[in-house]
Design a protein around this motif. Structure first.
Motif, PDB file in Angstrom:
ATOM      1  N   TYR A 250      45.111  63.731  39.288  1.00 25.72           N
ATOM      2  CA  TYR A 250      45.287  62.298  39.439  1.00 25.72           C
ATOM      3  C   TYR A 250      44.803  61.439  38.299  1.00 25.72           C
ATOM      4  N   LEU A 251      43.986  62.138  37.307  1.00 25.82           N
ATOM      5  CA  LEU A 251      43.363  61.702  36.124  1.00 25.82           C
ATOM      6  C   LEU A 251      44.568  61.445  35.093  1.00 25.82           C
ATOM      7  N   ASN A 252      45.529  62.264  35.318  1.00 31.69           N
ATOM      8  CA  ASN A 252      46.641  62.159  34.263  1.00 31.69           C
ATOM      9  C   ASN A 252      47.861  60.809  34.744  1.00 31.69           C
ATOM     10  N   ALA A 253      47.568  59.798  34.004  1.00 29.96           N
ATOM     11  CA  ALA A 253      48.250  58.556  34.096  1.00 29.96           C
ATOM     12  C   ALA A 253      49.808  58.855  34.325  1.00 29.96           C
ATOM     13  N   ASP A 254      50.296  59.954  33.968  1.00 33.75           N
ATOM     14  CA  ASP A 254      51.803  60.309  34.073  1.00 33.75           C
ATOM     15  C   ASP A 254      51.920  61.258  35.210  1.00 33.75           C
ATOM     16  N   LEU A 255      51.148  61.308  36.262  1.00 29.91           N
ATOM     17  CA  LEU A 255      51.294  62.285  37.399  1.00 29.91           C
ATOM     18  C   LEU A 255      52.375  61.828  38.106  1.00 29.91           C
ATOM     19  N   THR A 256      53.309  62.829  38.553  1.00 25.60           N
ATOM     20  CA  THR A 256      54.507  62.440  39.419  1.00 25.60           C
ATOM     21  C   THR A 256      54.501  63.330  40.404  1.00 25.60           C
ATOM     22  N   SER A 314      39.995  56.748  34.949  1.00 23.05           N
ATOM     23  CA  SER A 314      40.305  57.179  36.284  1.00 23.05           C
ATOM     24  C   SER A 314      41.730  57.329  36.468  1.00 23.05           C
ATOM     25  N   GLY A 315      42.680  57.337  35.442  1.00 24.00           N
ATOM     26  CA  GLY A 315      43.920  57.771  35.665  1.00 24.00           C
ATOM     27  C   GLY A 315      44.880  56.605  35.569  1.00 24.00           C
ATOM     28  N   PHE A 316      44.466  55.405  35.492  1.00 22.43           N
ATOM     29  CA  PHE A 316      45.412  54.160  35.368  1.00 22.43           C
ATOM     30  C   PHE A 316      46.044  54.127  33.927  1.00 22.43           C
ATOM     31  N   ASN A 317      47.250  53.707  33.975  1.00 23.74           N
ATOM     32  CA  ASN A 317      47.770  53.348  32.603  1.00 23.74           C
ATOM     33  C   ASN A 317      47.469  52.194  32.092  1.00 23.74           C
ATOM     34  N   SER A 318      47.168  51.147  32.788  1.00 23.35           N
ATOM     35  CA  SER A 318      46.759  49.686  32.410  1.00 23.35           C
ATOM     36  C   SER A 318      45.562  49.195  33.389  1.00 23.35           C
ATOM     37  N   SER A 320      45.644  46.047  34.577  1.00 24.76           N
ATOM     38  CA  SER A 320      46.061  45.228  35.674  1.00 24.76           C
ATOM     39  C   SER A 320      46.585  46.109  36.898  1.00 24.76           C
ATOM     40  N   THR A 321      46.918  47.406  36.574  1.00 29.66           N
ATOM     41  CA  THR A 321      47.146  48.124  37.698  1.00 29.66           C
ATOM     42  C   THR A 321      46.048  48.544  38.450  1.00 29.66           C
ATOM     43  N   PHE A 322      45.104  48.710  37.517  1.00 26.54           N
ATOM     44  CA  PHE A 322      43.667  49.294  37.971  1.00 26.54           C
ATOM     45  C   PHE A 322      43.171  48.394  39.065  1.00 26.54           C
ATOM     46  N   TYR A 323      43.163  46.891  38.721  1.00 31.29           N
ATOM     47  CA  TYR A 323      42.355  45.902  39.319  1.00 31.29           C
ATOM     48  C   TYR A 323      43.400  45.510  40.617  1.00 31.29           C
ATOM     49  N   ALA A 324      44.918  45.789  40.688  1.00 32.73           N
ATOM     50  CA  ALA A 324      45.529  45.624  41.819  1.00 32.73           C
ATOM     51  C   ALA A 324      45.371  46.669  42.572  1.00 32.73           C
ATOM     52  N   ALA A 325      45.224  47.885  42.596  1.00 29.85           N
ATOM     53  CA  ALA A 325      45.091  49.108  43.248  1.00 29.85           C
ATOM     54  C   ALA A 325      43.382  49.064  43.848  1.00 29.85           C
ATOM     55  N   PHE A 326      42.726  48.465  43.139  1.00 32.28           N
ATOM     56  CA  PHE A 326      41.385  48.613  43.651  1.00 32.28           C
ATOM     57  C   PHE A 326      41.157  47.416  44.437  1.00 32.28           C
ATOM     58  N   LYS A 327      41.701  46.228  44.569  1.00 28.74           N
ATOM     59  CA  LYS A 327      41.655  45.262  45.445  1.00 28.74           C
ATOM     60  C   LYS A 327      42.406  45.766  46.661  1.00 28.74           C
ATOM     61  N   LYS A 328      43.517  46.453  46.598  1.00 28.99           N
ATOM     62  CA  LYS A 328      44.328  46.986  47.701  1.00 28.99           C
ATOM     63  C   LYS A 328      43.456  47.763  48.758  1.00 28.99           C
ATOM     64  N   PHE A 329      42.795  48.749  47.920  1.00 24.44           N
ATOM     65  CA  PHE A 329      42.132  49.763  48.789  1.00 24.44           C
ATOM     66  C   PHE A 329      40.657  49.530  49.274  1.00 24.44           C
ATOM     67  N   THR A 330      39.924  48.417  48.600  1.00 21.75           N
ATOM     68  CA  THR A 330      38.766  48.059  48.751  1.00 21.75           C
ATOM     69  C   THR A 330      38.533  46.608  49.531  1.00 21.75           C
ATOM     70  N   GLY A 331      39.499  45.669  49.019  1.00 22.40           N
ATOM     71  CA  GLY A 331      39.648  44.293  49.259  1.00 22.40           C
ATOM     72  C   GLY A 331      38.829  43.400  48.417  1.00 22.40           C
ATOM     73  N   ILE A 332      38.033  43.994  47.266  1.00 24.17           N
ATOM     74  CA  ILE A 332      37.482  43.128  46.508  1.00 24.17           C
ATOM     75  C   ILE A 332      37.775  43.673  45.136  1.00 24.17           C
ATOM     76  N   THR A 333      37.296  42.865  44.161  1.00 17.36           N
ATOM     77  CA  THR A 333      37.753  43.369  42.667  1.00 17.36           C
ATOM     78  C   THR A 333      36.746  44.430  42.131  1.00 17.36           C
ATOM     79  N   PRO A 334      36.953  45.157  41.106  1.00 15.29           N
ATOM     80  CA  PRO A 334      35.884  46.009  40.445  1.00 15.29           C
ATOM     81  C   PRO A 334      34.640  45.349  40.263  1.00 15.29           C
ATOM     82  N   ALA A 335      34.817  44.145  39.808  1.00 12.29           N
ATOM     83  CA  ALA A 335      33.418  43.479  39.345  1.00 12.29           C
ATOM     84  C   ALA A 335      32.539  43.416  40.492  1.00 12.29           C
ATOM     85  N   ARG A 336      32.993  42.470  41.334  1.00 11.90           N
ATOM     86  CA  ARG A 336      32.243  42.590  42.803  1.00 11.90           C
ATOM     87  C   ARG A 336      31.797  43.587  43.492  1.00 11.90           C
ATOM     88  N   TYR A 337      32.532  44.789  43.158  1.00 11.97           N
ATOM     89  CA  TYR A 337      32.192  46.087  43.621  1.00 11.97           C
ATOM     90  C   TYR A 337      30.857  46.570  42.961  1.00 11.97           C
TER      91      TYR A 337
END
Length: 357
Positions: A250-256, A314-318, A320-337
């Protein structure tokens, strides 16, 4: 000019001409302007160097000004390659920080050309200056390889260099090495071999990019529409979880899904069934779940790491994608975490399910 010479001229010049077109395209690219403009400058320097060689090979009486221009461009290939590498490997790289690394060798090239022009000093340019240019180019190729190696060492992940972000850089380093070798050892082969090498490499690179995302044909499996029984799914889930935990694909951003299925030696349809029917997850959600857990671990180990670097490792290609996924799974932003880490240091990843416990 014979037909064979005409074919040789076309094959050797096609790389230089197409390189100029690609340089124009990358210079006008709107996203990630620093990286693309450095790539455009690198292609421009290579193209000028190659076209000079082509013109000289087919017309040895070519003007000395063109020869000086070609060698001057060759002098700048190494510094531009190194700056291009920094723009990719160092998230904090900026044009202001890289500017002096290009300005200094540029002034050396200009001053040398003004004080000792090729027209009045052909032996100097064909001897000492030519050797300085070649060994300077090789020196910068070595510096670039060292920077890439250090980037991989800092990441602690052998898969980081296989992501889409680093693939063009690795291809450019390899190409520079091959082109340098072709020109340097031309006395044992042919002077035009460097231009031919550039043409072949450029065509190969374009074809690689063109076919990279071409979908592979899928075969219909006999069990494609049958849900796996729990008894059959259990060992497969264990195999998948163990692979994700220890191999960290999963650390490969191009994983399909097809790529992961190929690593597991499974048909894509089996992996799709397992995720959708037995784990009730889509492939992106399943992969991002592991990426978020890895990001949490990195934040605990290296709390001062920048968010951009954290997302990439962590395997994210951008970002913005990282922020969106983090909040989706944790309910908070990476900064708050990050701020709540003192209260969450006891959280670990369950090796059986990959969830927090």
């Amino acid at each position: 000019m014979t037909i064979s010479d005409q074919l040789l001229l076309m094959c050797s010049a096609i790389g230089g001409l197409n390189g100029l077109l690609l340089a124009t395209y990358f210079f006008c690219h709107r996203t990630d302007r620093l990286t693309y403009r450095l790539l455009a400058l690198l292609l421009l320097m290579l193209s000028v160097r190659v076209l000079k060689s082509v013109l000289f090979y087919f017309n040895p009486d070519i003007g000395k000004q063109i020869l000086q221009l070609g060698l001057s461009a060759c002098w700048m290939i190494g510094p531009v390659l190194y700056c291009y590498c920094q723009s990719i490997c160092r998230p904090d790289a900026s044009w202001r920080g890289l500017q002096w690394q290009l300005t200094l060798p540029f002034f050396v090239v200009v001053i040398t050309g003004v004080l000792w022009p090729y027209h009045d000093n052909p032996q100097l340019w064909g001897g000492l200056i030519y050797r300085v240019i070649n060994y300077s180019w090789l020196f910068y190729i070595g510096l670039t390889v060292l920077l890439v190696w250090r980037t991989q060492q800092r990441s602690g992940n052998s898969l980081v260099l296989t992501s889409a972000k680093y693939r063009p850089l690795l291809l450019m380093i390899l190409s520079n090495g091959l082109i340098w070798s072709a020109f340097y050892f031309a006395s044992y082969t042919s002077y035009i071999s460097g231009a031919l090498t550039f043409s072949v490499l450029l065509c190969f690179s374009v074809l690689t990019v063109f076919y990279r995302d071409k979908p592979m044909p899928q075969t219909t499996e006999a069990y494609a529409n049958k849900k796996l029984l729990p008894a059959d799914a259990g060992p497969l889930i264990s195999q998948l979880e163990e692979w994700m935990q220890h191999r960290q694909p999963y650390l490969n951003a191009d994983l399909t899904m097809p790529k992961l299925a190929k690593q597991l030696s499974w048909p894509s349809s089996r992996l799709s069934q397992l995720l959708n029917d037995n784990l009730a997850q889509t492939f992106p959600d399943y992969v991002n779940h592991w990426r978020i857990q890895h990001a949490k671990t990195l934040m605990a180990v290296e709390p001062v790491m920048k968010m951009q670097t954290l997302a990439e490792q962590s395997g994210f290609n951008s970002l913005s994608t990282f922020y969106a996924a983090f909040k989706k799974f944790t309910g908070i932003t990476p900064a708050r975490y990050k701020q709540s880490l003192p209260d969450l240091t006891s959280e670990t990843i369950n090796p059986e399910s990959g969830t927090m416990s």
